[in-house]
Design a protein around this motif. Structure first.
Motif, PDB file in Angstrom:
ATOM      1  N   GLY A  27       0.581  -1.322  -0.167  1.00  0.00           N
ATOM      2  CA  GLY A  27       0.037   0.137   0.497  1.00  0.00           C
ATOM      3  C   GLY A  27       0.950   1.268   0.118  1.00  0.00           C
ATOM      4  N   ALA A  28       1.923   1.044  -0.160  1.00  0.00           N
ATOM      5  CA  ALA A  28       3.194   2.319   0.107  1.00  0.00           C
ATOM      6  C   ALA A  28       2.909   2.923  -1.833  1.00  0.00           C
ATOM      7  CB  ALA A  28       4.748   1.764   0.598  1.00  0.00           C
ATOM      8  N   HIS A  29       2.348   4.545  -1.290  1.00  0.00           N
ATOM      9  CA  HIS A  29       3.184   4.859  -2.791  1.00  0.00           C
ATOM     10  C   HIS A  29       4.484   5.220  -2.804  1.00  0.00           C
ATOM     11  CE1 HIS A  29      -0.780   6.550  -0.854  1.00  0.00           C
ATOM     12  NE2 HIS A  29      -0.597   6.210  -2.319  1.00  0.00           N
ATOM     13  N   ALA A  30       5.048   5.655  -2.079  1.00  0.00           N
ATOM     14  CA  ALA A  30       6.601   5.632  -2.572  1.00  0.00           C
ATOM     15  C   ALA A  30       7.674   4.846  -1.555  1.00  0.00           C
ATOM     16  CB  ALA A  30       7.124   7.163  -2.036  1.00  0.00           C
ATOM     17  N   VAL A  31       8.509   4.625  -1.525  1.00  0.00           N
ATOM     18  CA  VAL A  31       9.641   2.570  -0.768  1.00  0.00           C
ATOM     19  C   VAL A  31      11.013   3.893  -1.157  1.00  0.00           C
ATOM     20  CG1 VAL A  31      10.670   0.975  -0.069  1.00  0.00           C
ATOM     21  CG2 VAL A  31       7.752   1.042  -1.055  1.00  0.00           C
ATOM     22  N   PHE A  32      12.071   4.651   0.107  1.00  0.00           N
ATOM     23  CA  PHE A  32      12.735   4.951   0.195  1.00  0.00           C
ATOM     24  C   PHE A  32      13.934   3.788   0.575  1.00  0.00           C
ATOM     25  CE2 PHE A  32      12.689   9.804  -0.080  1.00  0.00           C
ATOM     26  CZ  PHE A  32      11.319   9.926  -0.124  1.00  0.00           C
ATOM     27  N   ILE A  48       7.323  -1.358 -11.276  1.00  0.00           N
ATOM     28  CA  ILE A  48       7.483  -0.387 -11.008  1.00  0.00           C
ATOM     29  C   ILE A  48       8.714   0.031 -10.933  1.00  0.00           C
ATOM     30  CG2 ILE A  48       8.831  -0.363  -8.140  1.00  0.00           C
ATOM     31  CD1 ILE A  48       6.001  -2.027  -8.279  1.00  0.00           C
ATOM     32  N   ARG A  49       8.916   1.466 -10.668  1.00  0.00           N
ATOM     33  CA  ARG A  49      10.014   2.818 -11.819  1.00  0.00           C
ATOM     34  C   ARG A  49      10.427   2.973 -10.200  1.00  0.00           C
ATOM     35  NH1 ARG A  49       3.885   3.691 -12.682  1.00  0.00           N
ATOM     36  NH2 ARG A  49       3.872   4.309 -14.873  1.00  0.00           N
ATOM     37  N   VAL A  50      11.636   3.208 -10.152  1.00  0.00           N
ATOM     38  CA  VAL A  50      12.439   3.729  -9.669  1.00  0.00           C
ATOM     39  C   VAL A  50      13.457   4.909 -10.134  1.00  0.00           C
ATOM     40  CG1 VAL A  50      14.445   2.825  -8.624  1.00  0.00           C
ATOM     41  CG2 VAL A  50      13.204   0.989  -8.937  1.00  0.00           C
ATOM     42  N   ALA A  51      13.578   5.511  -8.893  1.00  0.00           N
ATOM     43  CA  ALA A  51      13.498   6.995  -8.957  1.00  0.00           C
ATOM     44  C   ALA A  51      14.609   7.348  -7.620  1.00  0.00           C
ATOM     45  CB  ALA A  51      12.875   8.174  -8.521  1.00  0.00           C
ATOM     46  N   ALA A 103       0.960  -1.818  -8.008  1.00  0.00           N
ATOM     47  CA  ALA A 103       1.557  -1.298  -8.745  1.00  0.00           C
ATOM     48  C   ALA A 103       1.686  -0.454  -8.864  1.00  0.00           C
ATOM     49  CB  ALA A 103       1.117  -3.084  -9.356  1.00  0.00           C
ATOM     50  N   GLY A 104       3.240   0.524  -9.382  1.00  0.00           N
ATOM     51  CA  GLY A 104       2.943   2.119  -9.422  1.00  0.00           C
ATOM     52  C   GLY A 104       3.120   2.525  -8.699  1.00  0.00           C
ATOM     53  N   ALA A 105       3.744   2.270  -7.534  1.00  0.00           N
ATOM     54  CA  ALA A 105       4.427   2.116  -6.488  1.00  0.00           C
ATOM     55  C   ALA A 105       6.074   2.584  -6.938  1.00  0.00           C
ATOM     56  CB  ALA A 105       4.674   1.517  -5.020  1.00  0.00           C
ATOM     57  N   VAL A 106       6.447   3.902  -6.548  1.00  0.00           N
ATOM     58  CA  VAL A 106       8.249   4.271  -6.622  1.00  0.00           C
ATOM     59  C   VAL A 106       8.950   3.994  -5.843  1.00  0.00           C
ATOM     60  CG1 VAL A 106       9.371   6.286  -7.816  1.00  0.00           C
ATOM     61  CG2 VAL A 106       6.930   6.347  -7.980  1.00  0.00           C
ATOM     62  N   VAL A 107      10.087   3.360  -5.821  1.00  0.00           N
ATOM     63  CA  VAL A 107      11.212   3.109  -5.107  1.00  0.00           C
ATOM     64  C   VAL A 107      12.116   3.654  -5.342  1.00  0.00           C
ATOM     65  CG1 VAL A 107      13.268   1.506  -4.424  1.00  0.00           C
ATOM     66  CG2 VAL A 107      10.659   0.559  -5.684  1.00  0.00           C
TER      67      VAL A 107
END
Ligand code: UDX
Length: 458
Positions: free
Chosen positions: A76-81, A143-146, A112-116
């Protein structure tokens, strides 16, 4: 936004707490159960001014939680640092195993769609490799990675986060960039300087920034040596060059060589990346070895200049790599103290916060909680860290405690005149001292200076 932080270390705890302050719902994941239990009770396992109060506020407001359960943290996280450690590898490059293993562990649980978001300091290209690793685990590129490097200094990390010089948002697609902008929305609306770029540039920015700052320190340390030999004063030289806004006055303070968890490791990694890509960073390679040499050079200087011999006692004030932290990683103290011991000297030590952490790395040292007790009967006192306690030293009291009279002030905390008046022989960095012993080290006044007298009317 719901944000997860992987890794409850120094960067993870600070980032998580500050993001909670910005209003996000934060969950920190770490495998260390003891650490997680402590943090859940509001106890911070590191010394960082302001952090514990901010954490209590976030806990009371229900904005932050700590867990060892990956599914609970990540689902459920929108972004995972990712804020796990990136230690030095054997050849100086960084060891990315913790980063990639975190990627593999979280992959099945990511929405799905979360940003790492890569917060850990990583070499150019790591975000892209991470995206592939996660895609392999999930069987899809959903998954996208920033990349969002941190520029936190220990001791002022909260302030650095909340009043940043700039925020670097590295994204290779528009969606990730939108998510990053939303995370930092209060800064975006306050028009804080924000650098939006690709992930590889964000990764390079972090290393280049630390390498450049370390270069400034290495540079002023060498200028400081030249000042001593030529009769100059490094404080005036640093002020004179630092007022040129192209140079800037920060990071021009001479000392016993930079240490800490970042500069030594990051300069090594930057140099290793240069070698790997066939674009050698010669200046950084030289800097790395000069910085190591400086610590050895200062240890030899204490013994030689103080005329010390085996069995005599040296009191070292300051074990942390800088003030306001209990961190001793790559601190000058850890290089200088063992060298003094090898030369047969007895060493006592004091640090307001780092006695315990240093004790894990130093054998045969007598640690003191009172700095004057530490200096009792010492033949020489060496200041290695710029703690306020040492700036406020009562030099007369110090001189009375000591059996010798040498004060090696490697952070230039005291004026030579004041030390001399207290009866101490003061050795500082990059300036002319007043004691007769020190005057001998300084080059004589040039003959032209003696010849040219000031005109009468001036
Ligand atoms: C550094 C960077 O400043 C920060 O942006 C990055 O995120 C992490 O690395 P930190 O390691 O906490 O932060 O310490 P910093 O204040 O930068 O000092 C590093 C070392 O350089 C210390 O040993 C310090 O004593 C030394 N130093 C610093 C000097 O010798 N002279 C100076 O003028 C400044």
């Amino acid at each position: 936004m719901k944000i997860t932080i992987i890794g409850a270390g120094y960067v993870g705890i600070t980032t998580g707490t500050c993001l909670a302050q910005l209003g996000h719902d934060v969950c920190c994941l770490d495998l260390d159960r003891k650490r997680i239990d402590m943090l859940s009770r509001g106890q911070v396992p590191i010394y960082e001014p302001g952090l514990e109060d901010a954490l209590h506020e976030a806990l009371d407001g229900g904005k932050i939680c700590f867990t060892t359960d990956t599914e609970e943290a990540v689902g459920g996280a929108h972004a995972v640092f990712i804020a796990v450690g990136t230690p030095s590898g054997p050849s100086g490059g960084i060891d990315l195993s913790q980063v990639f293993s975190a990627g593999r562990n979280i992959a099945p649980h990511l929405m799905a769609g979360a940003v790492v978001v890569m917060k850990s300091t990583v070499v150019a290209g790591t975000a892209r490799s991470m995206r592939e690793i996660i895609a392999r685990e999930r069987g899809a590129f959903d998954i996208r990675v920033a990349s969002n490097p941190e520029f936190l200094r220990e001791g002022s990390a909260m302030q650095d986060f909340l009043e940043p010089d700039r925020i670097v948002l590295g994204a290779d697609d528009p969606y990730s960039l939108r998510v990053l902008r939303k995370i930092y929305a209060p800064f975006v609306s306050a028009n804080a300087p924000i650098v939006e770029t690709r992930t590889v540039d964000a990764e390079l920015i972090k290393y280049a920034a630390n390498a450049f700052l370390a270069l400034k320190i290495g540079f002023i340390n060498e200028v400081s040596d030249l000042c001593e030999k030529s009769g100059g004063n490094v404080a005036d030289v640093a002020r004179g060059i630092g007022l040129d806004h192209r140079i800037g006055s920060a990071f021009l303070q001479p000392g016993p060589g930079y240490g800490g968890s970042c500069f030594p490791k990051d300069t090594r990694a930057f140099a290793a990346t240069g070698r790997e890509y066939g674009a050698r960073q010669h200046m950084i390679e030289t800097l790395i070895s000069r910085n190591e040499d400086r610590k050895k050079q200062l240890a030899r200087r204490i013994v030689k200049e103080g005329g010390l011999h085996a069995g005599q006692k040296v009191a070292v004030l300051g074990l942390a790599f800088k003030a306001n932290t209990d961190d001793v990683r790559e601190s000058a103290s850890l290089a200088i103290i063992p060298m003094l011991q090898e030369m047969g000297l007895e060493v006592s030590a004091h640090d307001p916060k780092a006695n315990e952490t240093a004790a894990q790395f130093l054998d045969g040292v007598e640690f003191h909680s009172d700095l004057y007790d530490c200096c009792h009967d010492a033949d020489a006192v060496v200041i290695l860290t710029e703690w306020d306690d040492y700036k406020q030293l009562d030099l007369r009291k110090l001189a009375e405690e000591m059996s010798g009279d040498w004060l090696f002030d490697f952070r230039n905390l005291h004026q030579p005149e004041a030390a001399s008046e207290a009866g101490l022989r003061h050795v500082s960095l990059g300036r002319v001292a007043t004691s007769p012993a020190d005057r001998k080290r300084v080059a004589p006044v040039g003959s032209w200076e003696r010849r040219v007298a000031a005109p009468e009317h001036i």
